[in-house]
Design an enzyme around this catalytic site. Structure first.
Site, mmCIF file in Angstrom:
data_model
loop_
_atom_site.group_PDB
_atom_site.id
_atom_site.type_symbol
_atom_site.label_atom_id
_atom_site.label_comp_id
_atom_site.label_asym_id
_atom_site.label_seq_id
_atom_site.Cartn_x
_atom_site.Cartn_y
_atom_site.Cartn_z
ATOM 1 N N ILE A 136 0.907 -1.190 0.120
ATOM 2 C CA ILE A 136 -0.024 0.047 0.065
ATOM 3 C C ILE A 136 0.807 1.251 -0.067
ATOM 4 O O ILE A 136 2.001 1.174 0.407
ATOM 5 C CB ILE A 136 -0.886 -0.033 1.047
ATOM 6 C CG1 ILE A 136 -0.456 0.079 2.613
ATOM 7 C CG2 ILE A 136 -1.952 -1.021 1.192
ATOM 8 C CD1 ILE A 136 -1.021 -0.020 3.708
ATOM 9 N N ASP A 137 0.544 2.544 -0.500
ATOM 10 C CA ASP A 137 1.110 3.425 -0.588
ATOM 11 C C ASP A 137 1.777 3.989 0.575
ATOM 12 O O ASP A 137 1.247 3.870 1.617
ATOM 13 C CB ASP A 137 0.413 4.841 -1.467
ATOM 14 C CG ASP A 137 0.109 4.471 -2.649
ATOM 15 O OD1 ASP A 137 0.663 3.470 -3.304
ATOM 16 O OD2 ASP A 137 -1.025 4.854 -3.079
ATOM 17 N N LYS A 138 2.765 4.870 0.512
ATOM 18 C CA LYS A 138 3.285 5.387 1.786
ATOM 19 C C LYS A 138 2.472 5.943 2.614
ATOM 20 O O LYS A 138 2.505 5.887 3.908
ATOM 21 C CB LYS A 138 4.539 6.500 1.320
ATOM 22 C CG LYS A 138 5.127 7.029 2.523
ATOM 23 C CD LYS A 138 6.153 8.166 1.899
ATOM 24 C CE LYS A 138 6.484 9.092 3.203
ATOM 25 N NZ LYS A 138 7.444 10.256 2.712
ATOM 26 N N ARG A 235 -7.053 5.590 -5.815
ATOM 27 C CA ARG A 235 -6.684 7.120 -5.876
ATOM 28 C C ARG A 235 -6.984 7.605 -7.202
ATOM 29 O O ARG A 235 -7.789 8.721 -7.740
ATOM 30 C CB ARG A 235 -5.244 7.467 -5.519
ATOM 31 C CG ARG A 235 -4.964 7.077 -4.098
ATOM 32 C CD ARG A 235 -3.531 7.022 -3.835
ATOM 33 N NE ARG A 235 -2.931 8.543 -3.899
ATOM 34 C CZ ARG A 235 -1.578 8.709 -4.000
ATOM 35 N NH1 ARG A 235 -0.849 7.501 -3.727
ATOM 36 N NH2 ARG A 235 -1.360 9.815 -3.938
#
Length: 317
Positions: A136-138, A235
């Site tokens: 998952i993104d930062k 997103r």
């Protein structure tokens, strides 16, 4: 080096293949060249005997592989706190905080989740990506699954590819959505900005399901279920339907303040500088027992505070 014994039966449909070709189908977690080396080194027994790589399978043979595990990464362990939701000999489930990068990359050579995992369980160095099956993104918080054995890694990857895992997110989207829906739009690299992704006809298939959890002033709290797991999928998809995630620095566009918003809400919205996205629920079939396991992660404090302020403004309307 550590060793791992695995057994398999050659199915009829693989009859007639060279041994190394059959092994590539039976033990897909290893490369063909590595399997060939192990055959030559006597680490593969067929019906209890050592045979050459060129051996032609007949179907029904019992194969025993003694895999010699070697490091898959140069990444070093670092003593970084981990919020572990579950761990046994096969799998590990981590609740990642926002701000923690999953893998080392340009600009983030260390201080990542992978560094933390290698400090916690050094044997993970023998697995692809230190056992991390998805990312998952930062600046997205929430649940990640990690394999601790090659068999578990293969099982979890297979489940992801077959869309048999459960991954659900909570997100705060800008604007009012009237109903839930499915976004089925392929994604690929942005044509001019290589750090971004976009909807592209020549992209990879990407399917996102969402439903409304709560309507808020100028925003909507969504429950989002992933059918596929493309980079930045939620997103990009939400931005594509003109309801980008609150705080998204890449796809969010200009901040839209609700009409009549009070000073507390305006301050809170302007201060929220990450995408309001949390991987809340994770479920999969245990690689060894076959039991269905599922976890739920509480919303992080920053999202809870923001929701509280949004709700208080809704009451005042």
């Amino acid at each position: 080096m550590p060793e791992q014994r695995q057994q398999a039966t050659v199915p009829p449909e693989l009859a007639g293949l060279r041994l190394d070709q059959a092994l590539s189908e039976l033990f897909q977690e290893y490369s063909r060249s590595r399997l060939q080396t192990w055959v030559r080194n006597g680490r593969v027994l067929v019906n209890g005997r050592i045979v050459p790589v060129r051996y032609k399978t007949m179907g029904g043979e019992q194969v025993e592989l003694t895999a010699e595990l070697s490091p898959e990464t140069d990444c070093e362990g670092q003593d970084i706190p981990l919020a572990i939701m579950y761990e046994d000999n096969e799998v590990l489930v981590v609740d990642k905080p926002a701000g923690l990068v999953v893998h080392p990359a340009a600009g983030h050579p260390d201080g990542t989740l992978q560094n933390a995992l290698l400090h916690h369980a050094p044997a993970l160095k023998n697995l692809p990506r230190s056992g991390i099956v998805h990312r998952i993104d930062k600046d997205t918080s929430g649940l990640l699954m990690v394999a601790k054995t090659l068999q578990a890694h293969k099982s979890l990857v297979d489940q992801l590819q077959a869309r048999e895992t459960r991954r659900e997110y909570l997100a705060i989207a800008q604007g009012y959505l009237t109903a839930g829906a499915t976004i089925d739009e392929p994604l690929g690299r942005h044509p001019t900005d290589r750090k971004r992704y976009s909807v592209r006809r020549d992209g990879k298939d990407a399917i996102t399901h969402y439903r409304i959890a709560e309507r808020l002033p100028g925003h909507t709290l969504l429950r989002i279920k992933l059918e596929t797991g493309r980079t930045h999928q939620i997103r990009v998809h939400m931005a594509h339907i003109h309801h980008s995630l609150l705080g998204d620095p890449v796809y969010g566009g200009r901040l839209k303040l609700p009409a009549g918003a009070g000073s507390e809400l305006i301050t809170a919205l302007r201060a929220f500088r990450r995408q309001a996205l949390h991987a809340e629920t994770l479920g999969f079939e245990h690689p060894a027992s076959g039991e269905w396991l599922e976890w739920r992660s509480e919303l992080p404090d920053d999202m809870q505070r923001l929701l509280s302020i949004l709700r208080s403004e809704a009451v005042d309307e």
